[in-house]
Design a protein around this motif. Sequence first.
Motif, PDB file in Angstrom:
ATOM      1  N   ASN A  82       5.763 -18.721  25.502  1.00 21.46           N
ATOM      2  CA  ASN A  82       6.125 -17.328  25.226  1.00 21.46           C
ATOM      3  C   ASN A  82       7.502 -17.206  24.596  1.00 21.46           C
ATOM      4  N   ASP A  86       9.789 -15.995  31.757  1.00 20.93           N
ATOM      5  CA  ASP A  86      10.555 -15.799  32.996  1.00 20.93           C
ATOM      6  C   ASP A  86      10.968 -17.171  33.514  1.00 20.93           C
ATOM      7  N   THR A  88      13.012 -19.494  36.559  1.00 15.70           N
ATOM      8  CA  THR A  88      13.561 -19.518  37.909  1.00 15.70           C
ATOM      9  C   THR A  88      14.449 -20.765  38.006  1.00 15.70           C
ATOM     10  N   PRO A  89      15.268 -20.840  39.059  1.00 18.54           N
ATOM     11  CA  PRO A  89      16.197 -21.986  39.114  1.00 18.54           C
ATOM     12  C   PRO A  89      15.522 -23.312  39.466  1.00 18.54           C
ATOM     13  N   MET A  90      14.241 -23.473  39.214  1.00 18.31           N
ATOM     14  CA  MET A  90      13.585 -24.745  39.529  1.00 18.31           C
ATOM     15  C   MET A  90      14.041 -25.822  38.525  1.00 18.31           C
ATOM     16  N   ASP A  94      10.188 -30.046  37.863  1.00 17.54           N
ATOM     17  CA  ASP A  94       9.248 -29.176  38.587  1.00 17.54           C
ATOM     18  C   ASP A  94       8.572 -28.210  37.630  1.00 17.54           C
ATOM     19  N   TYR A  95       9.363 -27.713  36.683  1.00 16.55           N
ATOM     20  CA  TYR A  95       8.829 -26.759  35.714  1.00 16.55           C
ATOM     21  C   TYR A  95       7.737 -27.420  34.864  1.00 16.55           C
ATOM     22  N   LEU A  98       4.458 -27.846  36.562  1.00 19.09           N
ATOM     23  CA  LEU A  98       3.605 -26.645  36.653  1.00 19.09           C
ATOM     24  C   LEU A  98       2.497 -26.694  35.599  1.00 19.09           C
ATOM     25  N   GLY A  99       2.765 -27.376  34.503  1.00 18.75           N
ATOM     26  CA  GLY A  99       1.761 -27.504  33.447  1.00 18.75           C
ATOM     27  C   GLY A  99       0.512 -28.235  33.896  1.00 18.75           C
ATOM     28  N   ILE A 101      -1.081 -27.550  36.677  1.00 25.69           N
ATOM     29  CA  ILE A 101      -1.871 -26.678  37.560  1.00 25.69           C
ATOM     30  C   ILE A 101      -3.316 -26.510  37.076  1.00 25.69           C
ATOM     31  N   LEU A 110      -1.056 -30.891  45.989  1.00 24.16           N
ATOM     32  CA  LEU A 110       0.033 -31.759  45.541  1.00 24.16           C
ATOM     33  C   LEU A 110      -0.361 -32.458  44.246  1.00 24.16           C
ATOM     34  N   GLU A 111       0.639 -32.708  43.392  1.00 24.01           N
ATOM     35  CA  GLU A 111       0.346 -33.397  42.148  1.00 24.01           C
ATOM     36  C   GLU A 111       0.044 -34.866  42.431  1.00 24.01           C
ATOM     37  N   ARG A 151       6.348 -28.477  29.217  1.00 21.11           N
ATOM     38  CA  ARG A 151       5.412 -27.855  30.168  1.00 21.11           C
ATOM     39  C   ARG A 151       4.067 -27.573  29.494  1.00 21.11           C
TER      40      ARG A 151
END
Lengths: 268, 330
Positions: A82, A86, A88-90, A94-95, A98-99, A101, A110-111, A151
């Motif tokens: 995008n 948005d 976050t402080p991750m 970790d970010y 998320l890809g 998921i 858990l991954e 990601r």
Amino acid sequence: MMLELQHVSGGYPGGFSLAGIDLAVAKGELVGIVGPNGSGKTTLVRMASRALRPKTGSVHVDGQDIWRQKPAALALTLAVVNQTPDLTPMSVEDYVLLGRIPHYGRYQFLETTADRAVARWAMQLTECQAYRKQAMTEISGGERQLALMARALAQEPKLLLLDEPTSFLDIAHQVRLLDLIRRLNRELGLTVVMVMHDLNAASEYCGRLVLMHQGRIRRMGTPEEVMDYRVLEEVYETVLVVGRNEFTGKPIVFPVSEDLRKQSGAQV
Amino acid sequence: MKSGMRWSNALFLQLGVLAGVAMLAICVGATHVPVRVVGAALIGKAAGAAQTIVMDIRLPRVLLGIAIGGGLGLAGVLLQGMFRNPLVEPYTLGISGGAALGLCVCVTLKLANLLGAVAFPLCGFIGATGTAVLVYGVGARRGIMQIRDVVLVGVMVSFVCSSLVMLIMALARAEDLYGIVFWTMGSLDAPMPGLTAIALAVALGVLAVAYLLAVRLNALALGEDGALHLGVDVERTKRMLFVMAALLTGVCVSVAGIIGFVGLVVPHVARMLVGRDHRILLVSSFLCGSIFLIGCDILARTLVAPIELPIGVVTGIAGGALFVYLLRRT
């Protein structure tokens, strides 16, 4: 076709809307969507990615109607970066994870080792490894853009939709990111559709351009076909000069300042 | 595990602290019960009075503290994750206001004479459910929950309910006022023994179901479009989270009255301990909520003994001070 929009119209209630969009992107293409502010580029990306439902028409990704698919199934084919995500402080790591998921099993929390390996691969490709432990909110704009790409790559998509991936980046970071996108397109066969403001970068990197104006496709074709100064001047409502990059032969656009316009008497 | 403590260490630490606080809550009070007597009572071998104090008075209170504290902490973290707003708490949505209004109506109309002790939690739950349905109905359009609208409607409904409670209190008879005030300040004295079991079952049940949504809550941190692009059915997830938070809040307020600040402060403390990953944060918020509420109950019972302070007053003061401290630190 990897992405196909047929007679797509619609938009925001009481606001901007697209009208009669027909666009087909073949597998392995690198397509740039250009146009002035408010011409409907981001709306098109949102409709192509199931974030906004068209009033009429259909959107197919890899042959599937995206509104007949579950979001989870679509996310296995399509990844989106995008314009203003948005954050976050991750951490970057970790970010990027998320890809993974969309690839999780129904009761997977858990991954797996394989998920970590894919995330690592994505970070290596985008050169994020060095700052993977840093928070997304504490890295530079250029590093953040590469992390967003990582990601998206961790999703292992077939189609990548990018909304102004080079905005806020200096020229060096722009080139670095666009080189990466072209490498992904050529070497991995990834189909890429990216919204761009920089006409010269779009001309240089994209095989095909789609010029948007007032919610419609004004012109579509190779950079040479689209970057006609008469069309661009009409769409952007400013005086422009179109020349050629002497190294690549691709069309490039020069803005004409007010002083020069007055001197030459040029008008749109 | 990436930020904060390792997940397993954090869980063991919190379970250990919960066990310690629970044991302390059983030991201390008007009559001190030594730890070895508590142990004997738990296996049914303590002397008469100690057996009754431990098994019939203090243990049910601790179990209710685990259910209510855990439930409110969990509701808070679910709502903060869903709204992506660290200031949202279970009471923001007006659900507790609805429950309080239901309880006021119950006291004023003396429904307990008709239905027995179950009238209080029943009326509280009806009030909580009614406001949750109202907030969802007004805040959602064509099945799509507008996050901003839901919060605004919730705040407005909360104000309206508070005003109606004050109106009822202004018109109530003196003997009814005590009942209303008692409920609106909260207590871990369950009106019926079965309610503790119900509250515990609901809190643990919702924790189990919420855990299935932990990964989706992580994805929601990227915004609704971001989560959608990761394959999350955003509207369905928001509806499920809203229903779970409303159910938890409704049950907690119906059984224990209004106990403020747990749902607001506890998720922040849990985040500081274990990080932002909901796969650990949900469990951690539940455990921290239980620890916080049982700790506040110990203070409420011992600070000015033999008088027992309303637990809502203690959580309000302790939670408020803690929240300001955390804000300053972060």
